[in-house]
Each structure stands twice: as C-alpha cells, then as structure tokens.
Motif scaffolding. Structure first.
Motif: not given
Length: 189
Positions: A144, A148, A173
């Motif tokens: 994740n 991001r 995600y």
C-alpha cells in the motif's frame, strides 16, 4: 554571436531539459510500477502459504469435531475462492476477508475442545498461521505504501502529463474489510 543563434541555443537547451525530465519521469513511473508489482507478488507468496496451512488446520480440528461439517465446508469453499484467480487486489481482499471469517468460526469450534487446544500439532499450526497473518499484514503495508507513491505521482502535476501520455494507471490498494480489525478496541476500567 547573433541574437538568432542565442535564441536557437536557448530553445535547444529547453528542449533537451524537457526531454531529460520526460525520460526521468517515465523511468520513475516504471520503477514505481515494478515496486508495486513486486510487493503484490510478495503478498501473493504469503497468501499461498496461508492457503497451504489451512487444510492441515482443518484436518486437525476434524479429528475432534467431526460433527461440525458445515464449518469445514465453509472453510474449504472460502479457501478455494481465495486461492483461485482474482481480477485485482480489491477482489483478492474480499476473498481473503471471507476466508478470515470462516477461519474465525473454525477457531470458535476449536475453543469448545480443550484437548484439541492442548494438542501440539494444533498449537503449531495455529502459530504458523498467526506468523503468516503477520507477514501478510507487513506485506500489505509495504504494498500500500508503494501504491500510494505511484498514485500520488500519477495524479500530481507535471508528472501526470507523462502518466497520461503513456497510460500509466493508478494501482488498487489491498485493504482489510474485517470489521473486528477496523473497530476501535473498547477499554473500560
């Protein structure tokens, strides 16, 4: 030097700088995309490890609680769905959440059998599964974080120009939907 030559040199320098920036930005996208894919593969390895442990765990519980057939079938169905192909991290997360819920019911059945809980084999399998769950959680955090970073770069200006030119997409995600994990713990004194 004439003014025309200076203008041409300035334009050439600007074009070279823009080209170098574009190549560097594109290479950054490739690096981030590869990091996301590598992180997902690490999660996939741990998920397969989890899926391989489950039949052994079910077999050890079956010996003590053979009449709990519905729970065993539910775990088997959830494991088959989770071990099967998924279209992406969101679908995989949903399948893993169903498997986690089924395992919770299996452990609830095991709680009713003190001899089973005391079994060395069962304790070892439970410890392995807990270790694997911890590794999946660590992998999910790493994945994740990379997602991001990629998504931020895809959405920010000016790198989004290069992202749009080369069809670099946002990544999904891998999120837990388990309510017990997301719920805040209750504390009372």
């Amino acid at each position: 030097m004439t003014t025309g030559v200076i203008v041409l040199i300035v334009i050439a320098v600007i074009v070279v700088i823009a080209l170098v920036w574009g190549v560097a930005t594109y290479n950054g996208f490739v690096r981030l995309r590869n990091l996301v894919q590598e992180a997902w593969r690490q999660i996939d390895v741990e998920l397969h490890r989890r899926h391989d442990l489950i039949p052994n765990l079910v077999e050890s519980v079956k010996g003590y609680a053979a009449h709990e057939r519905g729970v065993f079938d539910e775990v088997a169905r959830a494991r088959a769905a989770a071990a099967g192909p998924a279209s992406g991290p969101a679908e995989q997360a949903a399948q893993e959440n169903q498997l986690t819920q089924a395992l919770g019911r299996l452990f609830a059945v095991a709680e009713a059998y003190p001899v089973l809980r005391a079994s060395e084999n069962f304790q070892q399998l439970q410890a392995e599964l807990t270790n694997t769950e911890d590794r999946i959680a660590a992998g999910r955090r790493f994945y994740n974080a990379n997602v991001r970073e990629l998504n931020t770069k895809v959405e920010t200006f000016p790198p989004n120009i290069i992202a749009n030119m080369f069809h670099v997409e946002r990544a999904e995600y891998f999120e837990v939907e388990e309510p017990s994990i997301r719920a805040a713990p209750e504390v009372s004194f």
